[in-house]
Design a protein around this motif. Structure first.
Motif, PDB file in Angstrom:
ATOM      1  N   GLN A 394       0.802  -1.216   0.049  1.00 45.10           N
ATOM      2  CA  GLN A 394      -0.109  -0.024  -0.217  1.00 45.10           C
ATOM      3  C   GLN A 394       0.826   1.161  -0.067  1.00 45.10           C
ATOM      4  O   GLN A 394       0.569   2.388  -0.824  1.00 45.10           O
ATOM      5  CB  GLN A 394      -0.869  -0.010   1.161  1.00 45.10           C
ATOM      6  CG  GLN A 394      -1.849   1.079   1.358  1.00 45.10           C
ATOM      7  CD  GLN A 394      -2.862   1.150   2.414  1.00 45.10           C
ATOM      8  OE1 GLN A 394      -2.758   0.166   3.000  1.00 45.10           O
ATOM      9  NE2 GLN A 394      -4.069   2.258   2.682  1.00 45.10           N
ATOM     10  N   LYS A 397       2.819   1.739  -3.299  1.00 47.62           N
ATOM     11  CA  LYS A 397       1.935   2.411  -4.497  1.00 47.62           C
ATOM     12  C   LYS A 397       1.850   3.908  -4.278  1.00 47.62           C
ATOM     13  O   LYS A 397       1.709   4.655  -5.177  1.00 47.62           O
ATOM     14  CB  LYS A 397       0.630   1.613  -4.409  1.00 47.62           C
ATOM     15  CG  LYS A 397       0.285   0.310  -4.825  1.00 47.62           C
ATOM     16  CD  LYS A 397      -1.033  -0.307  -4.782  1.00 47.62           C
ATOM     17  CE  LYS A 397      -1.584  -0.292  -3.814  1.00 47.62           C
ATOM     18  NZ  LYS A 397      -2.943  -1.193  -3.973  1.00 47.62           N
ATOM     19  N   LYS A 398       1.576   3.991  -2.862  1.00 44.92           N
ATOM     20  CA  LYS A 398       1.227   5.707  -2.669  1.00 44.92           C
ATOM     21  C   LYS A 398       2.861   6.349  -3.187  1.00 44.92           C
ATOM     22  O   LYS A 398       2.672   7.500  -3.547  1.00 44.92           O
ATOM     23  CB  LYS A 398       0.984   5.920  -1.129  1.00 44.92           C
ATOM     24  CG  LYS A 398       0.022   5.276  -0.853  1.00 44.92           C
ATOM     25  CD  LYS A 398      -1.192   5.936  -1.407  1.00 44.92           C
ATOM     26  CE  LYS A 398      -2.581   5.418  -0.690  1.00 44.92           C
ATOM     27  NZ  LYS A 398      -3.850   5.940  -1.545  1.00 44.92           N
TER      28      LYS A 398
END
Length: 527
Positions: A394, A397-398
């Motif tokens: 997560q 991806k950021k």
């Protein structure tokens, strides 16, 4: 002085031999068979002496060949210039730079520390013998390679004699000037002074390549010869100053300290990196309203970006502004001088690979990933929840989304500017080239944004002490540099090269993302 040189050579070879034995003892499965008595083996030391001498010769010949080919011949051919006309001009300015950034005497090394500080070798004898041996070695090998190039490219034979003498003269003059300055200076100047290094390199590269390419200025051989004479004369006075100088002991006392690159190069480099990253931090952090409304790891990532504005958003704005300014300058120049307009048009239509190296240089992927580890992941990876696969992916991806958005700004300006320059300098018979130039620059930006972040997550090069310990990561970054550098000399039609770049970026990013999602949960950890 000759005895000092002989002893320093023996000391260097002993150091190499002991290092070889030590590293052999560290090898798994092999180290237990390596006896400590090898440290006293005179036969091994003699063999290392011969191997060291052989490798010194091979290394110096190879370095001179690569230097003259990659820094002189290849750029001249890549810029569609004449070797016979521009070789002397390019080498003249590069030699001026070489006389400043590579002097040996002002370079703090382990060998100097061992000899002067630990073994109490006479500092003046050691400094002069090492420096003169360095000059002799440099002149001999440069003369040999230049002689071959002069015969091959039908250049004046006097190049092979005068340029080595000119190089030695510049080094003698620069070293004598620095010794005079360092005599009473609180902070001495060594070869580790990055400001001087960068300034000299920028001047040399701009003069060597910029004058023949953009201004069509080539210094005639007769003028080159006359320009070298004052340096040769001045070097005589510099040589006398070096021989009479009595402050070598004081110089080495200041230069060879534990704060310089002596015992632990990695520690010194690490300290400099930490200081650089700490300076880049925004201490008085104020968050925008749109950041405060976010939650979870998106909020966590935006705080990181806000604290590192100097190496992220500020750097992006500076790069974008510089790129925009340069494009405007070139645009004005092409409209004012028709010859420049034609050259720029030819470069854009056949030499788009140049911009692979340019995009590589303006990308700050290594510095950004260092900041991620030093100021975030080094601490957070000690918590179990932060190492969960879902959390890692997560946050990845950021971060990837943020890096791509930041780097797209200067890339878009460069891509749009190049397309505009192509149109204003005569255009192209294939209108699709305008689009391909823009999309290829954007693709390269996406590639570099993705590349370093993926290397960071898959190879995680830093250990718990914040030292870079990953050989695969080092090899990968070196290969990246070499490929981008060799693109300078590569020429291809824009329509073909741009299409290849776009397709390659799509395939690389797709495969790399798959590898990250599959392996990052196991590779991204503290070592």
């Amino acid at each position: 002085m000759i005895n000092t040189l002989r002893h320093s050579f023996a000391l260097t070879n002993t150091y190499y031999a002991n290092t070889l034995i030590y590293r052999a003892k560290q090898l798994p499965g092999v180290g237990k068979f390596v006896s400590t008595t090898l440290y006293q083996n005179d036969g091994l030391k003699s063999m290392v002496n011969i191997i060291s001498l052989l490798f010194t010769v091979i290394r110096n010949i190879t370095n001179k060949i690569l230097y003259l080919l990659l820094m002189v011949i290849v750029p001249i051919l890549a810029l569609n210039l004449s070797v016979a006309n521009t070789f002397g001009t390019v080498l003249f300015f590069l030699t001026l730079v070489g006389g400043i950034i590579n002097t040996e005497l002002l370079n703090p090394t382990k060998n100097k520390y061992y000899a002067v500080v630990l073994l109490r070798v006479d500092s003046k004898h050691y400094a002069l013998s090492s420096f003169f041996a360095f000059l002799a070695k440099t002149m001999i090998f440069m003369c040999t390679i230049l002689m071959v190039l002069c015969l091959h490219y039908h250049l004046p034979i006097w190049y092979a004699l005068m340029f080595p003498l000119f190089l030695a003269s510049t080094k003698i003059i620069w070293v004598s000037m620095m010794l005079y300055y360092n005599q009473n200076a609180k902070k001495i100047i060594t070869e580790n002074n990055y400001k001087i290094f960068i300034a000299a390199c920028l001047f040399g590269l701009a003069s060597a390549y910029g004058l023949p390419l953009f201004l069509s200025i080539v210094v005639p051989n007769s003028i080159l010869f006359l320009l070298m004479i004052p340096f040769l004369i001045a070097s005589i006075f510099g040589l006398v100053y070096l021989l009479e100088y009595q402050g070598y002991k004081k110089l080495y006392k200041k230069m060879l300290t534990l704060d310089t690159i002596i015992f632990n190069t990695a520690d010194a480099s690490q300290k400099a990196t930490r200081q650089q990253l700490n300076k880049a931090l925004t201490q008085d952090l104020t968050l925008d309203d749109h950041i405060q409304k976010k939650q979870g790891y998106e909020y966590f990532n935006d705080i990181f970006v806000a604290r590192h504005k100097k190496i992220l958003t500020y750097s992006m704005k500076k790069t974008a502004l510089i790129s925009f300014t340069l494009i405007i300058i070139v645009l004005i120049a092409t409209q004012a001088v028709p010859d420049i307009s034609k050259q720029v048009n030819n470069i854009l239509l056949s030499s788009l690979p140049y911009f692979v190296f340019i995009l590589y240089m303006i990308n700050r992927g290594t510095l950004v990933t260092q900041a991620m580890f030093f100021h975030c992941d080094h601490s957070m990876l000690s918590y179990r929840f932060y190492r969960k696969p879902g959390v890692i992916l997560q946050l990845f991806k950021k971060r990837l989304k943020t890096l791509i958005k930041i780097n797209l700004v200067p890339a878009s300006i460069i891509g749009a500017g190049l397309s505009l320059l192509l149109y204003t300098t005569g255009g192209t018979t294939h209108p699709i080239n305008y689009f391909l130039i823009f999309i290829s620059i954007v693709s390269l930006s996406i590639f570099f944004s993705t590349h370093y972040l993926i290397l960071y997550y898959l190879l995680q090069p830093y250990d718990i002490n914040m030292k870079e310990k990953s050989w695969p990561y080092t090899i990968a970054t070196v290969i990246t540099y070499l490929i981008c550098y060799y693109c300078i000399g590569f020429q291809a039609p824009t329509i073909i090269f741009a299409s290849v770049i776009v397709i390659f970026t799509i395939l690389y990013v797709s495969i790399a993302l798959y590898l990250v999602f599959k392996h990052a949960p196991t590779t991204f950890k503290l070592k």
